[in-house]
Motif scaffolding. Structure first.
Motif, short mmCIF file in Angstrom:
data_model
loop_
_atom_site.label_atom_id
_atom_site.label_comp_id
_atom_site.label_asym_id
_atom_site.label_seq_id
_atom_site.Cartn_x
_atom_site.Cartn_y
_atom_site.Cartn_z
N ILE A 7 -33.24 -105.09 19.79
CA ILE A 7 -32.43 -103.60 19.22
C ILE A 7 -31.59 -103.29 19.82
O ILE A 7 -31.47 -103.96 21.56
N ILE A 8 -30.43 -102.66 20.08
CA ILE A 8 -29.87 -102.86 21.08
C ILE A 8 -29.83 -101.24 21.36
O ILE A 8 -29.28 -100.14 19.92
N ASN A 9 -28.94 -100.63 22.25
CA ASN A 9 -28.61 -99.52 22.59
C ASN A 9 -27.28 -99.73 24.09
O ASN A 9 -27.15 -99.70 24.38
N PHE A 10 -26.00 -98.41 23.14
CA PHE A 10 -25.30 -99.25 23.56
C PHE A 10 -24.22 -97.83 24.12
O PHE A 10 -23.62 -96.81 23.27
N SER A 11 -24.13 -97.16 24.66
CA SER A 11 -23.08 -95.79 25.22
C SER A 11 -22.49 -96.23 26.88
O SER A 11 -22.15 -96.55 27.17
N VAL A 12 -21.20 -94.35 26.28
CA VAL A 12 -20.51 -94.58 27.50
C VAL A 12 -20.58 -92.90 27.72
O VAL A 12 -20.76 -92.12 27.63
N TRP A 13 -20.52 -93.17 29.73
CA TRP A 13 -20.67 -91.48 30.17
C TRP A 13 -19.58 -91.19 30.99
O TRP A 13 -18.79 -91.90 31.58
#
Length: 189
Positions: A71-77
């Protein structure tokens, strides 16, 4: 690491996790139950910009670009500091402490971060390329981790250098192709 001032750059983070069991297995119920609360916590954290969500779903756990059991987790901060605060100074930390219950230990890099222009929405393809970069070369200004991080300015310089190198390689290939001329022995029309 605290850089909460508005910036021309944002920090993208992408990580992969190899499941020990399918998500619908009852032994994964605790993890599945934490998905919505942890995602809501991320969404409400100061400095959060964006996270990947599969169309029609609440998260991206159904997307499997890195393998059927990954599974993947992808975010921008907005900054490294805001991501750090979410990961290590919020209720998310308790979920991380339990990760060995749900995920296999990775022998290669499973997390990558990189700076992007503010407003840019990175793609999964871009994320997979950055993960490949850190796996192949280790941390660089173009693909790094919290333990070996770079500033947005260092990353911008590295991106410019990489683009110039790619342009130079393309120009050299064009010159070589032109110098080779038409293939000998090919029929002339």
């Amino acid at each position: 690491m605290d850089d909460h001032a508005p910036s021309r750059f944002h920090l993208a983070q992408f990580n992969v996790a190899t499941l020990v069991l399918p998500l619908d297995d009852p032994r994964m119920a605790d993890f599945v139950a934490l998905l919505d609360p942890v995602n809501a916590l991320a969404d409400a954290t100061p400095g959060f910009v964006w996270r990947l969500v599969e169309e029609g779903e609440a998260d991206a756990t159904g997307m499997r670009p890195a393998g059927e059991d990954v599974i993947i987790n992808f975010s921008v901060w907005e900054s490294a500091g805001s991501l750090w605060d979410f990961v290590y100074r919020s209720a998310h930390l308790e979920t991380m402490r339990r990760r060995r219950e749900w995920f296999r230990r990775h022998m290669e890099a499973h997390l990558v971060m990189w700076w992007i222009p503010a407003g840019h929405v990175p793609t999964v393809e871009e994320a997979m390329e950055r993960l490949a970069l850190i796996r192949e070369h280790g941390p660089t200004p173009r693909a790094f981790t919290f333990n070996a991080s770079y500033t947005a300015e260092e990353a911008a310089q590295a991106e410019e250098a990489a683009q110039a190198e790619e342009a130079e390689e393309a120009a050299q290939a064009d010159v070589a192709a032109a110098a080779a001329g038409p293939e000998r022995g090919s029929p002339v029309a």
